[in-house]
Structures are given as structure tokens and as C-alpha cells.
Design an enzyme around this catalytic site. Structure first.
Site, mmCIF file in Angstrom:
data_model
loop_
_atom_site.group_PDB
_atom_site.id
_atom_site.type_symbol
_atom_site.label_atom_id
_atom_site.label_comp_id
_atom_site.label_asym_id
_atom_site.label_seq_id
_atom_site.Cartn_x
_atom_site.Cartn_y
_atom_site.Cartn_z
ATOM 1 N N SER A 393 55.190 13.709 67.083
ATOM 2 C CA SER A 393 55.364 14.507 65.876
ATOM 3 C C SER A 393 56.668 15.315 65.955
ATOM 4 O O SER A 393 57.748 14.739 66.049
ATOM 5 C CB SER A 393 54.145 15.413 65.671
ATOM 6 N N ASP A 450 49.938 6.647 58.906
ATOM 7 C CA ASP A 450 50.362 8.001 59.256
ATOM 8 C C ASP A 450 51.395 8.472 58.233
ATOM 9 O O ASP A 450 52.489 7.898 58.105
ATOM 10 C CB ASP A 450 50.951 8.008 60.666
ATOM 11 N N HIS A 493 47.313 10.645 62.497
ATOM 12 C CA HIS A 493 48.473 11.236 63.161
ATOM 13 C C HIS A 493 48.139 11.758 64.557
ATOM 14 O O HIS A 493 49.034 12.176 65.291
ATOM 15 C CB HIS A 493 49.034 12.386 62.312
#
Length: 571
Positions: A393, A450, A493
Site C-alpha cells: 500500500s 483491489d 487490499h
């Protein structure tokens, strides 16, 4: 004389058809009994009759010479279903006996008739039920519904008895529990540069190479360790203080803690709506630098690996920085400012702020990483060294910025690679071109569902907008037999979900890997609402759940195939 009488009776068998049929009917019970299998006792036969008479063969191994003629004798034998030796009759019809050929089919048929034995019934749990006629009853409807559900969960196959062995039940318990059983690692020393991206991972991604899969999971577990270090015992170690990092791979030793400082100015209304955000620490622990110092692991990998592991967004100020989606030029001290097309490399404002901003008593993330890597490369000069930057991320975006700077400042013979999970877009096309031009190899693991990998949003027709960097390994949470097909965005995610999908990925449009080693304990801990109810209920049945939630687990777990629990009932 008695021999003469027996000889006369024997001749009447061949020359008197009515007498032949009557003698066959009389001797039929003896032919059907087990005693008929034994050979008749020897008797004295005149040498003259030796050419026409042979000792009767055992019905277990009859002799077949030629297709039998449609005589009353052969018709009666065929109607009785008994195979008898016809060599005597054939010898009588010809002057010289033909060569006999053993008939395996007749041999097996007689064995089946004469050696019938009652077999012991199989154990109840292994006995196969005979198919019942279709009836429109509630029980049959339930069985049909269960079969369709098992097929939908990818839990049905043709395996039967061996799947419910004690070993399979042990694997099921290990699947849903916290048992630690990491998958084995293969030696990659001779080809380490290919696995590090020297050839852009050509031929290694689809289908996914087994060694590359294990390396991806191993690097992902290092990132997972940074999450655990940050979120564990926050009161004992504030976000801006160093933290003890327990790496799942003991071959690596942490050499430096890394911190990121936010420079975002919150609006005044935040003081009224969320005053706790105004008191938040601007500097937070975000990762670490580690180096492999285990000689056996160095020999396996073929080099000494320096790893920079970075976690994702975890504080409110980091979330605020993520929303600053404007493009700003990269501060590069005037070196290589523009690309050959004359475009200026730019990156997202929030990412650059976290990377370049220094705290009151803390250096910036940029200067900390560069200083530590320089120290380690000087210490291990003369050895094969690689620099690997991994992140998830926000950490994946910062990993690209770090690798871009290290490629310009580190020794030229030291390769730099990035392995990222769920990375957003970092900069524009000019920045992506500069990263590749500097020799940085980037492999992005992307979940097809995602949403973070699609931001910041860009229009296809817009020039100078955001662009991804490097190669892409595309996985999909819908291919997992354990996750719900409608998993929410948080699960898509989640880093544990990423590692689960990588561990089960074989190739595009291929089923989930049946011999995957990663366990479900992590998913049950963090994404239990997105795991299929079958596994959640079975995990509770074996008492995996201790408190309201599942216990937190470490990174490496065992994951047997879903085929090993295909016989579980859905309740």
C-alpha cells in the site's frame, strides 16, 4: 471284460447323439460342483485309443482349438453356461489333434464360478453406497443441494476413501489452526539475478515459477512483520520511537529503524470535528532496514541481501497525506531532471512529503535509508550484494521512491529491485521512465479487485497523468476456494489476502494451487467475515477461536489443498 465295456460306453458318446445328451444332463450337477475342477483319476487305456482319448483337463484351464460346431452337445453346453474341454471331440472329428491354445477368458470365467467366496464387508466409513433411484423427497433434495454447494466451494473431486484418512484430518486441523509449517525453500544461487529482476522476470510470472513464488511470500512476510511491530503494544512504544521487530525470517538482522514524517496542514474545522487528530504525532515508525547475515541463507540466495521493509497506511496523518493527489516534481538536486522527451518526472505530493520531510529530532526517511544502505554496502564491499525494497500500500509507493534514489546513489554493480503488494500509482509517465532507465526492477503484485491499485484516478486520454512502474503479477481473490467471491474492498487490499493468493497462484485461468502451504489462520484473524462460512464454522469446531475474535497469528502457516476436506458436510 470291464475295460471293454467302458471302451464301448466311451465310443457311444461320439457316435450316439441321444445317448450323448442324456449323459450330459446326468453329469451336469457334477460339472457345476467344485469337485469337477479336479482331474479324473488315471485309468488304463489301450494304446490304440491314445490318439482319440486324452486325460480330461481341469475346467480352470480349458483348451480351445477352433470354433465349435453347432452340435446338440455344444448347444447343451452353451445353454448350461459351463466351459468344458472339447479336445476329445475335436480329436474324434479329425485324424490328428490340432495345437491347443490356452483361453485366459475361459480360465477367469471358471475361476469366478468355482472359487466364489464371500468377501468381508468394508468398514462402515469406507463403504460406498449404491446409487439409489431418483425420488422427489426432502432428503434427496438436501443431498443435491449439498453437492451443488460443495461444487461451488470447489470442495468436490473424484477422490473418496483416501481423503478421510487420519492424515487428511490432521491436515485439516493444521489448515485451520496456528500450526507453523513453512514451505521449503529451494536453492536459487545460480539464478538469483533472474529472480531479482535482471531480465524483468520474463518466463517466471505466467506460469509463476515456484522459487519466485516462495521469494514473494518471504518478502511479503517481512512487510507483515512491520505491521505487527507497529500495531503491537502501542502504549509501551509511541509511534515516533524505535520498536523491536521480530522478523519471521531469522536469517535477517535489523540494522536500523525507519520513520516517516507528515507535513500536511489540517484545516481548522478538524479541531472541532476530530480534535484527537490535531494531537497526533507527525512522525511515525514505518519500517526497518535488515541485512542477511546467515551464511547458509547467503549460500542459498547466492548473495547477501539488504532489505528495506515498509508498512502501509496506519495513522490518520498518513491517510491525510494519501489524499494529496497533486503531482509535484521530484527533488533530485538538478540531476536528470527531465527525460529524453523533455517531460519533468513528478510524483504524488503526499508520497513525496512522507519521504522527504524531516521531523524535529528525526531525519527524513530518504536520508535515513541512503545513509544506512551506504554503510552496509561499504561494510560488505567485495561480496555479491543486492538491494531489495518491499512494501504494501503506502509502503509500496514509498518503496519505488526509495529504489529510484538508491539506484542513483548506490554502487553501480549493486542491483536494486522492488517487490510491492497493492501499490497505488506513484508518479507520471516521465517518472516511470526514469525509474526504468536507472535500472530499477519493479514487480507489482496486484489483486484484480483491489481499488487501491487504481488510484490516483487518471483519464485514458489525459497526457502527463499517473502511470504504474514495472511488471505486474495479477491475482484474483475470486480464484481462492476459501474466500467469498463477494469479498469486500478491505479484504481485497489486505496483505494477508495477497500472500494467500500468491501462495495459491499457478497461472492465469488456472485453479488454486492444491498443494499450497500457507494456512488460513491469518485470514480467520483479520478477514473472518470474508472467509466462507464452512471454514469459519470448522475453525470454531476445533476451538481455534479463543476470544470474540480469532487469535493473531504469525506469517508462515501451512495450507493443504481444499481437496483434503472435500468430504466435510455443509451445515
Amino acid at each position: 471284460m470291464k475295460p471293454t465295456k467302458r471302451r464301448t460306453d466311451a465310443l457311444s458318446v461320439f457316435f450316439s447323439p441321444p445317448s450323448l445328451l442324456s449323459r450330459f444332463v446326468i453329469s451336469l450337477p457334477r460339472l457345476m460342483s467344485l469337485g469337477a475342477a479336479a482331474a479324473a483319476p488315471p485309468r488304463h487305456v489301450s494304446p490304440v485309443r491314445n490318439a482319440l482319448h486324452r486325460r480330461p483337463r481341469s475346467p480352470l484351464a480349458p483348451l480351445v482349438t477352433r470354433p465349435r460346431a453347432a452340435t446338440p452337445f455344444n448347444k447343451a453346453v452353451a445353454a448350461a453356461g459351463v466351459h468344458v474341454d472339447s479336445s476329445a471331440a475335436a480329436a474324434a472329428a479329425s485324424s490328428s489333434p490340432p495345437a491347443a491354445v490356452i483361453s485366459t477368458r475361459n480360465h477367469l470365467s471358471n475361476l469366478e464360478r468355482l472359487l466364489q467366496k464371500k468377501q468381508a464387508p468394508p468398514p462402515p466409513h469406507l463403504a460406498e453406497k449404491e446409487p439409489e433411484p431418483r425420488r422427489h423427497s426432502p432428503s434427496s433434495s438436501r443431498h443435491q443441494t449439498r453437492g451443488r454447494l460443495l461444487n461451488a466451494l470447489n470442495l468436490s473431486s473424484d477422490k473418496k476413501t483416501e481423503e478421510m484418512s487420519p492424515r487428511s484430518l490432521t491436515r485439516l486441523h493444521r489448515l485451520l489452526s496456528n500450526a507453523i509449517r513453512p514451505s521449503p525453500r529451494g536453492t536459487i544461487g545460480p539464478r538469483w539475478r533472474q529472480y531479482h529482476g535482471a531480465a524483468n522476470w520474463d518466463g517466471l510470472l505466467d506460469p509463476l515459477d515456484v522459487h519466485l513464488r516462495r521469494e514473494l511470500v518471504r518478502y511479503g512476510e517481512l512487510v507483515q512483520a512491520t505491521y505487527h511491530a507497529f500495531h503491537s503494544n502501542l502504549t509501551a512504544a509511541p509511534p515516533h520511537r524505535p520498536r523491536p521487530v521480530v522478523l519471521p525470517d531469522w536469517s535477517y538482522r535489523v540494522t536500523r529503524n525507519l520513520f516517516a514524517t507528515a507535513s500536511v496542514e489540517l484545516p481548522s474545522w478538524v479541531q472541532i470535528v476530530a480534535p484527537w487528530m490535531m494531537a497526533a504525532q507527525r512522525t511515525s515508525w514505518i519500517g526497518c532496514v535488515a541485512v542477511c547475515d546467515n551464511e547458509r541463507e547467503i549460500h542459498r540466495m547466492g548473495r547477501r541481501d539488504i532489505v528495506i521493509a515498509l508498512r502501509g497506511t496506519s495513522t490518520c496523518l498518513e491517510w491525510a497525506e494519501n489524499l494529496r493527489a497533486g503531482l509535484v516534481p521530484v527533488d533530485d538536486d538538478g540531476e536528470d531532471v527531465t527525460d529524453p522527451q523533455g517531460d519533468v518526472p513528478k510524483v504524488e505530493c503526499g508520497f513525496r512529503s512522507l519521504y522527504k520531510t524531516a521531523g524535529p529530532d528525526m531525519p527524513s526517511l530518504s536520508s535515513s535509508v541512503v545513509a544506512e544502505v551506504r554503510k552496509l554496502t561499504e561494510k560488505y564491499a567485495g561480496e555479491e550484494i543486492s538491494i531489495t525494497v518491499v512494501g504494501h500500500s503506502l509502503g509500496a509507493a514509498l518503496a519505488v521512491l526509495i529504489a529510484d534514489e538508491l539506484a542513483a546513489r548506490a554502487p553501480p554493480h549493486v542491483p536494486t529491485a522492488v517487490f510491492s503488494f497493492g501499490s497505488p500509482r506513484v508518479g507520471n509517465q516521465a517518472f516511470a521512465a526514469r525509474v526504468e532507465r536507472r535500472g530499477v526492477k519493479v514487480l507489482r503484485v496486484v489483486n484484480a479487485r483491489d481499488l487501491v491499485t487504481r488510484v490516483p484516478m487518471v483519464l485514458p486520454s489525459r497526457t502527463g497523468g499517473y502511470a504504474h512502474v514495472g511488471r505486474e503479477l495479477l491475482v484474483d481473490c475470486r480464484m481462492s476456494p476459501y474466500l467469498r467471491p463477494d469479498a469486500d474492498p478491505a479484504c481485497c487490499h489486505d496483505l494477508e489476502a495477497y500472500l494467500h493468493l500468491v501462495d495459491g497462484f499457478m497461472a492465469t485461468n488456472s485453479p488454486f494451487r492444491s498443494d499450497a502451504k500457507r494456512g488460513l489462520a491469518g485470514l480467520l484473524t483479520q478477514q473472518s467475515s470474508n472467509v466462507k462460512k464452512l471454514y469459519v464454522s470448522k475453525a470454531r469446531a476445533i476451538q481455534v477461536q479463543s476470544t470474540p475474535g480469532f487469535p493473531r497469528c504469525h506469517c508462515d502457516r501451512t495450507l493443504p489443498s481444499p481437496l483434503s476436506i472435500e468430504n466435510l458436510e455443509v451445515r
